[in-house]
Design a protein around this motif. Structure first.
Motif, short mmCIF file in Angstrom:
data_model
loop_
_atom_site.label_atom_id
_atom_site.label_comp_id
_atom_site.label_asym_id
_atom_site.label_seq_id
_atom_site.Cartn_x
_atom_site.Cartn_y
_atom_site.Cartn_z
N LYS A 160 79.26 -32.40 -47.08
CA LYS A 160 80.71 -32.30 -47.23
C LYS A 160 81.12 -30.90 -47.64
N ALA A 161 82.32 -30.52 -47.26
CA ALA A 161 82.88 -29.23 -47.67
C ALA A 161 82.88 -29.16 -49.20
N GLY A 162 82.49 -28.01 -49.73
CA GLY A 162 82.46 -27.82 -51.17
C GLY A 162 81.10 -28.08 -51.79
N GLN A 163 80.20 -28.77 -51.07
CA GLN A 163 78.86 -28.98 -51.61
C GLN A 163 78.08 -27.67 -51.54
N HIS A 164 77.09 -27.56 -52.41
CA HIS A 164 76.25 -26.36 -52.47
C HIS A 164 74.91 -26.68 -51.80
N LEU A 165 74.53 -25.87 -50.82
CA LEU A 165 73.29 -26.07 -50.09
C LEU A 165 72.31 -24.96 -50.42
N THR A 166 71.07 -25.35 -50.71
CA THR A 166 69.99 -24.40 -50.93
C THR A 166 68.85 -24.77 -49.99
N VAL A 167 68.33 -23.78 -49.25
CA VAL A 167 67.22 -24.02 -48.33
C VAL A 167 66.17 -22.94 -48.59
N HIS A 168 64.92 -23.37 -48.78
CA HIS A 168 63.81 -22.45 -49.01
C HIS A 168 62.68 -22.83 -48.06
N LEU A 169 62.14 -21.85 -47.36
CA LEU A 169 61.08 -22.07 -46.39
C LEU A 169 59.85 -21.25 -46.75
N THR A 170 58.70 -21.89 -46.76
CA THR A 170 57.43 -21.18 -46.87
C THR A 170 56.59 -21.59 -45.66
N SER A 171 55.79 -20.65 -45.19
CA SER A 171 54.96 -20.92 -44.01
C SER A 171 53.71 -20.07 -44.06
N SER A 172 52.69 -20.53 -43.35
CA SER A 172 51.46 -19.75 -43.25
C SER A 172 51.59 -18.63 -42.21
N ASN A 173 52.75 -18.51 -41.58
CA ASN A 173 53.01 -17.46 -40.59
C ASN A 173 54.45 -16.99 -40.77
N LYS A 174 54.66 -15.70 -41.00
CA LYS A 174 56.01 -15.17 -41.20
C LYS A 174 56.85 -15.22 -39.92
N GLY A 175 56.27 -15.67 -38.81
CA GLY A 175 57.04 -15.84 -37.58
C GLY A 175 57.91 -17.09 -37.61
N VAL A 176 57.71 -17.95 -38.61
CA VAL A 176 58.54 -19.15 -38.75
C VAL A 176 59.70 -18.79 -39.66
N GLU A 177 60.90 -18.97 -39.16
CA GLU A 177 62.11 -18.67 -39.94
C GLU A 177 63.16 -19.70 -39.58
N ILE B 136 69.71 -27.26 -39.58
CA ILE B 136 68.77 -26.26 -40.08
C ILE B 136 67.72 -26.15 -38.99
N VAL B 137 67.67 -25.00 -38.33
CA VAL B 137 66.81 -24.83 -37.17
C VAL B 137 65.67 -23.88 -37.51
N LEU B 138 64.44 -24.42 -37.49
CA LEU B 138 63.24 -23.61 -37.67
C LEU B 138 62.75 -23.22 -36.29
N ILE B 139 62.34 -21.99 -36.16
CA ILE B 139 61.79 -21.55 -34.89
C ILE B 139 60.52 -20.75 -35.16
N ASN B 140 59.50 -21.03 -34.41
CA ASN B 140 58.25 -20.27 -34.46
C ASN B 140 58.20 -19.47 -33.18
N ASN B 141 58.56 -18.20 -33.28
CA ASN B 141 58.69 -17.40 -32.07
C ASN B 141 57.83 -16.14 -32.07
N ARG B 142 56.93 -16.03 -33.01
CA ARG B 142 56.12 -14.81 -33.06
C ARG B 142 54.65 -15.12 -32.88
N GLU B 143 53.98 -14.18 -32.29
CA GLU B 143 52.54 -14.30 -32.14
C GLU B 143 51.87 -13.40 -33.17
N GLY B 144 50.57 -13.46 -33.28
CA GLY B 144 49.85 -12.60 -34.20
C GLY B 144 49.47 -13.29 -35.49
N GLY B 145 49.95 -14.50 -35.70
CA GLY B 145 49.59 -15.26 -36.88
C GLY B 145 48.89 -16.52 -36.44
N PRO B 146 48.76 -17.48 -37.34
CA PRO B 146 48.15 -18.74 -36.95
C PRO B 146 48.94 -19.36 -35.79
#
Length: 136
Positions: A65-82, A114-124
């Motif tokens: 709902k409008a006015g609510q406070h949203l917090t999102v934190h992401l951790t991953s074994s590859n920095k290509g995930v955001e 909330i859209v996570l995308i893994n778009n980078r190579e070079g990691g796991p």
């Protein structure tokens, strides 16, 4: 050449006026996985764990709902995930694109993505991720 042709067509349809065309959110050929964010009864925080297959798009839908406070934190074994947050009715001027952490007050009631995308190579190849979502 296809991009130029598309721009010419948009220009002509707009009656010769320049218009802003929103960028595509993510590559069309990426597999897409959609799930709802679920909270346990009485809780305002949920932790989502998964594997971000390469390439892949992971969309988490959240009713807020409008006015609510949203917090999102992401951790991953590859920095290509955001992640990016998309508001209802594409009112995205104040929401993040391609980040690992975000918090703020929501302006509109409705379904947020909330859209996570893994778009980078070079990691796991198929990194694990943990997404922590809080709505208050």
């Amino acid at each position: 050449m296809k991009t130029f042709t598309l721009l010419v067509i948009v220009f002509l349809i707009a009656g010769g006026n320049l218009v802003a065309v929103p960028p595509q959110r993510f590559p069309a050929n990426y597999p897409k996985h959609i799930q709802r964010v679920r909270f346990h009864r009485g809780k305002t925080t949920t932790v989502i764990r998964g594997v971000a297959r390469t390439p892949g798009i992971y969309e988490w839908v959240l009713q807020a709902k409008a006015g609510q406070h949203l917090t999102v934190h992401l951790t991953s074994s590859n920095k290509g995930v955001e992640f990016s947050i998309f508001a209802p009715k594409d009112d995205n001027s104040e929401y993040p694109l391609g980040v690992y952490d975000w918090e703020g007050d929501l302006n509109t009631s409705g379904k947020y993505q909330i859209v996570l995308i893994n778009n980078r190579e070079g990691g796991p190849r198929n990194p694990t991720y943990t997404l922590e979502v809080t709505v208050r």
